[in-house]
Design an enzyme around this catalytic site. Structure first.
Site, mmCIF file in Angstrom:
data_model
loop_
_atom_site.group_PDB
_atom_site.id
_atom_site.type_symbol
_atom_site.label_atom_id
_atom_site.label_comp_id
_atom_site.label_asym_id
_atom_site.label_seq_id
_atom_site.Cartn_x
_atom_site.Cartn_y
_atom_site.Cartn_z
ATOM 1 N N SER A 134 -31.210 12.670 16.507
ATOM 2 C CA SER A 134 -30.143 11.825 17.037
ATOM 3 C C SER A 134 -30.347 10.427 16.492
ATOM 4 C CB SER A 134 -30.156 11.825 18.573
ATOM 5 O OG SER A 134 -31.441 11.503 19.067
ATOM 6 N N GLU B 234 -29.398 6.074 17.023
ATOM 7 C CA GLU B 234 -28.968 5.008 17.922
ATOM 8 C C GLU B 234 -28.338 3.870 17.141
ATOM 9 O OE1 GLU B 234 -31.577 3.992 21.198
ATOM 10 O OE2 GLU B 234 -31.416 1.866 20.626
ATOM 11 N N ALA C 263 -27.713 -6.331 28.270
ATOM 12 C CA ALA C 263 -28.188 -6.651 29.617
ATOM 13 C C ALA C 263 -27.041 -7.173 30.465
ATOM 14 C CB ALA C 263 -29.305 -7.695 29.540
ATOM 15 N N ARG D 287 -32.792 0.621 33.042
ATOM 16 C CA ARG D 287 -32.772 -0.525 33.953
ATOM 17 C C ARG D 287 -32.129 -1.725 33.275
ATOM 18 N NH1 ARG D 287 -35.985 -5.069 34.621
ATOM 19 N NH2 ARG D 287 -36.007 -5.943 36.749
ATOM 20 N N ASP E 198 -32.617 -5.620 31.259
ATOM 21 C CA ASP E 198 -33.226 -6.891 31.639
ATOM 22 C C ASP E 198 -32.171 -7.778 32.286
ATOM 23 O OD1 ASP E 198 -35.732 -6.246 30.509
ATOM 24 O OD2 ASP E 198 -34.954 -6.741 28.524
ATOM 25 N N PHE F 30 -39.102 -7.486 16.808
ATOM 26 C CA PHE F 30 -38.713 -6.460 17.774
ATOM 27 C C PHE F 30 -39.925 -5.949 18.548
ATOM 28 C CE2 PHE F 30 -34.763 -4.920 15.230
ATOM 29 C CZ PHE F 30 -34.060 -6.029 15.662
ATOM 30 N N HIS G 297 -35.463 10.885 17.655
ATOM 31 C CA HIS G 297 -34.384 9.926 17.884
ATOM 32 C C HIS G 297 -34.631 8.723 16.976
ATOM 33 C CE1 HIS G 297 -31.193 7.995 20.231
ATOM 34 N NE2 HIS G 297 -31.948 6.901 20.270
#
Length: 281
Positions: free
Chosen positions: A6, A8, A43, A99, A101, A208, A258
């Site tokens: 997959s 992203e 975010a 979640r 940031d 990163f 991924h």
């Protein structure tokens, strides 16, 4: 293909970026036939509109299922419920639940404090409609006080109803193996798909990695630093390192890979080809 792959993407910020991403996902769809394309979500929903538009286009035009990321921090139950309903109407069947940031300057975390609460809400609201992916951290989350706490947090997400997990990227196969052993000890038995970041720009990768807590082993950091401005040699070396990592992951029984594609196609296609992930029909 021995295992599913997959990719992203992040939502483009301009018409030029949209056109470039369109070429990228069409080429990846044609060359590696991925299981799905995921699209990140800023975010507090800071890229919400662009995420929706990118997901809608990929789902409609690529022939590959789209999997939107959904971060919950700063969000309400009502708002997340509406997002889930919108995705369901589009035929989206996979969600990456995170979640996120808290955006700078925002004080109220909203109705969700942790990703396990988001996963539980998705199940409460949408039943089994969505295949829910969550994040995993083989080198543990940078905000976690220790590895055991981070593992307990991961288990809570799985217990809340996650179907599978995608890891933060790493460059040590041992980190992944240890994480799988730790999960087995806690009776966590969902598929844990390793995330893989191609190496094409050392300065970007170092930035990163510092932000997300991913470790660049000292030997690898020193080798990459030594290339200086010789980008062609750096990319060739980085390709060899990551292709070998992919082969090791296949041998270790990883349920998939991924790729953090960074809205580029050629590094991923080259890695898939040289790691034996395509061309075995």
């Amino acid at each position: 293909m021995p295992i599913p792959v997959s990719c992203e993407f992040f939502p483009p910020k301009s018409a030029e970026g949209e056109a470039r991403l369109r070429e990228v996902y069409q080429e990846l769809a044609r060359e590696i036939r991925p299981e799905y394309f995921s699209v990140t979500f800023g975010a507090g929903g800071s890229t919400q509109t662009r995420t929706f538009e990118t997901v809608r286009e990929i789902q409609r035009d690529s022939g590959v299922p789209a999997a939107p990321h959904l971060s919950c921090i700063g969000s309400s139950r009502e708002g997340v419920g509406q997002i889930l309903d919108d995705y369901r109407e589009q035929g989206i069947r996979r969600i990456v639940a995170l979640r996120g940031d808290l955006p700078s300057g925002m004080q109220d975390p909203g109705d969700f404090r942790y990703a396990n609460e988001l996963v539980a809400f998705i199940r409460e609201h949408s039943g089994d409609w969505f295949h829910v992916e969550v994040a995993a951290y083989p080198e543990f989350h940078p905000q976690a006080p220790d590895a055991e706490t981070d593992l307990a947090n991961f288990k809570r997400k799985v217990d809340a109803g996650a179907d599978a997990a995608i890891t933060q990227y790493f460059y040590s196969i041992e980190a992944y193996r240890r994480f799988l052993d730790d999960c087995e000890r806690l009776n966590v038995d969902v598929p844990i798909v390793p995330g893989v970041m191609p190496i094409t720009n050392y300065q970007q990768l170092a930035r990163f990695s510092d932000m997300c807590g991913a470790d660049i082993p000292r030997w690898l950091r020193k080798r990459l630093e030594a290339f200086g401005d010789d980008m062609d040699s750096l990319r060739a070396f980085g390709h060899d390192v990551v292709a070998e990592l992919c082969r090791q992951l296949v041998d270790a029984g990883a349920p998939g890979i991924h790729f953090y594609a960074m809205n580029r196609s050629q590094p991923v296609i080259g890695l898939c080809r040289d790691a034996g992930l395509i061309g075995r029909d």
